[in-house]
Motif scaffolding. Structure first.
Motif, mmCIF file in Angstrom:
data_model
loop_
_atom_site.group_PDB
_atom_site.id
_atom_site.type_symbol
_atom_site.label_atom_id
_atom_site.label_comp_id
_atom_site.label_asym_id
_atom_site.label_seq_id
_atom_site.Cartn_x
_atom_site.Cartn_y
_atom_site.Cartn_z
ATOM 1 N N LEU A 13 -18.630 -5.083 9.264
ATOM 2 C CA LEU A 13 -17.852 -4.144 10.082
ATOM 3 C C LEU A 13 -16.413 -4.606 10.228
ATOM 4 N N ALA A 14 -16.225 -5.924 10.388
ATOM 5 C CA ALA A 14 -14.870 -6.460 10.484
ATOM 6 C C ALA A 14 -14.106 -6.225 9.184
ATOM 7 N N LYS A 47 -14.673 -3.819 6.980
ATOM 8 C CA LYS A 47 -14.392 -2.389 6.876
ATOM 9 C C LYS A 47 -13.227 -1.995 7.787
ATOM 10 N N TYR A 48 -13.142 -2.627 8.962
ATOM 11 C CA TYR A 48 -12.029 -2.343 9.874
ATOM 12 C C TYR A 48 -10.690 -2.667 9.213
ATOM 13 N N PHE A 49 -10.620 -3.841 8.580
ATOM 14 C CA PHE A 49 -9.363 -4.225 7.938
ATOM 15 C C PHE A 49 -9.089 -3.375 6.700
ATOM 16 N N ASN A 64 -9.812 -0.139 6.419
ATOM 17 C CA ASN A 64 -9.263 1.122 6.934
ATOM 18 C C ASN A 64 -7.871 0.936 7.534
ATOM 19 N N ARG A 65 -7.606 -0.256 8.047
ATOM 20 C CA ARG A 65 -6.306 -0.518 8.664
ATOM 21 C C ARG A 65 -5.222 -0.774 7.620
#
Length: 263
Positions: A242-243, A245-247, A249-250
Motif C-alpha cells: 500500500l505504501a 502504491k501510494y508513492f 500515485n503521488r
C-alpha cells in the motif's frame, strides 16, 4: 458531486477487503462445523485469542519491530546497491558490458538456497538475515531500473537537449522521470521478496522476530500462534505494498497509466 466522490473513495477503501473477509467467514464456518480440525488450522476466533495473549505479554510488539527493522534495513542496503548498478548499466553501455553478465549469473542462483553457506559465513546473527534480504530484493530493482532507463523515449531525450538540458539536469528532468514507473514496479516486486526472504531467514536461524515466534510456537504445537505469525507477515506485506502504491500515485500523476486512477 461531493457525495459521489465520497462514495467512490469509500468503495475504493472497502472493495479490496471483500474477498479476505469472505475467506475469513468461510474459514470460521468450516472450523465450527468440524470440516477443519483446530489441530490443522485454528479458526479466526482462536487466532484472535492468540493475538490477545501475545499482546498481553508484550512479545508481539518487540518481535514485529525487530522483523520490520530487519526487512527494511536489508531492503535499503540491497535496493540502493541495485539501483546504482542499474543506473550505471542503463546510462553507460561500457558499464553494461563489464557488469551486467556477472549480475545475471548471480541472479540465477536461488538466494534462499544459499542459507547453509550464509550461516557458515556470518553465523545466525543479524548479518546473515540482512544479507539474504539484501540479495533477494536487489535483482528486481536492478532489472527494472536498467530496463526503465533503456526504455526512455529517445525523442524525449533529444527534446530535452534541444531545450538546453544536459548532464545531471537532463537525467533528473527527463531520464529519471521516464524510468520511474519501471523503477517503482521493481520496488513493489522487491517488497514481496523482502518479506519472503525474511520469513525463511527468521524461521531457520533467529533468536527474535516473528519467524522466531512461529518456530517457538511450532515446537509447542501452538498452531494458533503459528497461523497468527503467518497473518502478521501477510499484513506487513500488504502495508508495504500500500505504501508503494501510494508513492506510485503521488509521483506518477503525470503518467498516462495513472491519470485515470487519480480521477
Amino acid at each position: 458531486m461531493l457525495a459521489n466522490r465520497t462514495a467512490s473513495l469509500s468503495a475504493r477503501f472497502w472493495e479490496p477487503w471483500v474477498i479476505p473477509i469472505l475467506v475469513l467467514l468461510l474459514w470460521q464456518i468450516l472450523g465450527l462445523s468440524g470440516w477443519l480440525s483446530e489441530r490443522i488450522l485454528p479458526t479466526p476466533l482462536e487466532v484472535l485469542k492468540a493475538l490477545y495473549g501475545v499482546i498481553q505479554d508484550g512479545t508481539i510488539f518487540e518481535y514485529v519491530a525487530v522483523s520490520t527493522k530487519r526487512a527494511f534495513l536489508g531492503f535499503l542496503i540491497g535496493g540502493s546497491i541495485a539501483f546504482v548498478i542499474g543506473l550505471l548499466n542503463g546510462i553507460f553501455p561500457i558499464a553494461e558490458r563489464y557488469i551486467d553478465s556477472s549480475v545475471q549469473m548471480v541472479r540465477t542462483i536461488p538466494h534462499l538456497a544459499m542459507i547453509p553457506l550464509v550461516i557458515m559465513w556470518f553465523g545466525i546473527g543479524e548479518t546473515s538475515k540482512l544479507f539474504l534480504v539484501s540479495l533477494g530484493v536487489a535483482f528486481p530493482i536492478y532489472l527494472n531500473t536498467f530496463h526503465g532507463i533503456r526504455s526512455v523515449d529517445p525523442g524525449l531525450v533529444e527534446m530535452g537537449r534541444v531545450y538546453g538540458l544536459k548532464g545531471f539536469s537532463l537525467f533528473t528532468k527527463v531520464i529519471l522521470p521516464g524510468a520511474l514507473a519501471n523503477i517503482l514496479l521493481g520496488i513493489r516486486f522487491s517488497l514481496g521478496i523482502m518479506w519472503l526472504s525474511l520469513i525463511v531467514a527468521e524461521t531457520i536461524a533467529a533468536d527474535s522476530g516473528i519467524g522466531y515466534m512461529a518456530t517457538h510456537a511450532r515446537e509447542f504445537m501452538q498452531m494458533d500462534v503459528v497461523v497468527l505469525c503467518v497473518i502478521l507477515y501477510a499484513l506487513l506485506g500488504k502495508l508495504s505494498d500500500l505504501a508503494a502504491k501510494y508513492f506510485e500515485n503521488r509521483w506518477l500523476k503525470w503518467h498516462h497509466n495513472y491519470i485515470q486512477k487519480a480521477k
